[in-house]
Design an enzyme around this catalytic site. Structure first.
Site, PDB file in Angstrom:
ATOM      1  N   LEU A  32       0.828  -1.202   0.000  1.00 20.60           N
ATOM      2  CA  LEU A  32       0.000   0.000   0.000  1.00 20.60           C
ATOM      3  C   LEU A  32       0.861   1.249   0.000  1.00 20.60           C
ATOM      4  O   LEU A  32       1.953   1.274   0.562  1.00 20.60           O
ATOM      5  CB  LEU A  32      -0.916  -0.004   1.220  1.00 20.60           C
ATOM      6  N   ASP A  47       5.379  -4.388   7.104  1.00 22.68           N
ATOM      7  CA  ASP A  47       5.210  -5.227   8.303  1.00 22.68           C
ATOM      8  C   ASP A  47       5.910  -4.612   9.506  1.00 22.68           C
ATOM      9  O   ASP A  47       6.592  -5.289  10.275  1.00 22.68           O
ATOM     10  CB  ASP A  47       5.725  -6.648   8.036  1.00 22.68           C
ATOM     11  N   GLU A  72       3.573   2.834   7.096  1.00 25.36           N
ATOM     12  CA  GLU A  72       4.188   2.905   5.766  1.00 25.36           C
ATOM     13  C   GLU A  72       5.335   1.917   5.596  1.00 25.36           C
ATOM     14  O   GLU A  72       5.671   1.543   4.481  1.00 25.36           O
ATOM     15  CB  GLU A  72       4.650   4.336   5.479  1.00 25.36           C
ATOM     16  N   HIS A 100       0.538 -11.237   9.819  1.00 23.22           N
ATOM     17  CA  HIS A 100       1.771 -11.612   9.122  1.00 23.22           C
ATOM     18  C   HIS A 100       2.286 -12.936   9.692  1.00 23.22           C
ATOM     19  O   HIS A 100       2.302 -13.117  10.911  1.00 23.22           O
ATOM     20  CB  HIS A 100       2.821 -10.513   9.291  1.00 23.22           C
TER      21      HIS A 100
END
Length: 198
Positions: free
Chosen positions: A101, A153, A150, A117
């Site tokens: 993203l 993970d 941002e 995750h």
């Protein structure tokens, strides 16, 4: 279609594939004391298997195919944002959504977008987590639910589950056991998170 319950946090689940974690979240939302309701399943791929599964479970689905936007990731995310707003979504849960993203969407959902995750973050962000854990000789693997930022993970952790690595594990066998843990961890982490909201 299941009746939407007032007072519950409106959650959209974003997927790219089979949607097993999505299904776990939908099932958890069906519990009488669940603090959230899955009001939308959105995929960037029209052929994602999870879309049919969501429809069977009575949840509205939408597709915003990234291929139609070429390399313009922001335009793709603007279209996603329009759909999320149309469904009055309050929390976004990424569940096997396999697109990085941009700051556009991450910024609009700061503090309100979760991801699961398949590693014990901060170990092994990104892909091939199980192979990397085995190659490193780790005795523990697992999964993590975190807020999306941002960085890849890299957001604040909301919950983790440890899965022992067996001596004869392959990436596939470890992945299967971690996935089973994901199906328990994600609904619990989302439940706990929604209960902290005003």
């Amino acid at each position: 279609m299941p009746e939407l319950r007032t007072g519950r946090v409106r959650v959209a689940v974003m997927i790219s594939g089979a949607g097993s974690n999505m299904a776990a979240l939908i099932d958890a939302a069906g519990q009488s004391d669940a603090p959230f309701e899955v009001v939308l399943v959105l995929s960037n791929k029209a052929g994602a298997g999870g879309l049919a599964l969501a429809e069977v479970k009575g949840v509205p689905v939408a597709v915003v195919d990234h291929a139609a936007f070429g390399r313009d990731r922001v335009a793709h995310e603007q279209a996603i944002q329009t759909v999320l707003e149309a469904h009055d979504v309050k929390i976004v849960a990424l569940a096997g959504y396999m697109r990085l993203l941009t700051p556009f969407l991450v910024g609009r959902w700061a503090g309100r977008m979760l991801n699961i995750h398949p590693s014990l973050l901060p170990k092994y962000p990104g892909l091939d987590t199980h192979a990397r854990a085995i190659a490193a000789g780790d005795v523990e693997a697992g999964c993590t639910v975190h807020l999306v930022t941002e960085g890849v993970d890299d957001g604040p952790l909301l919950g983790q589950t440890v899965v022992p690595v067996q001596p004869d594990d392959t990436p596939a066998s470890l992945a299967q056991r971690v996935l089973e843990s994901e199906h328990r961890l994600y609904p619990q982490a989302l439940t706990d998170f929604c209960r902290t909201l005003d």
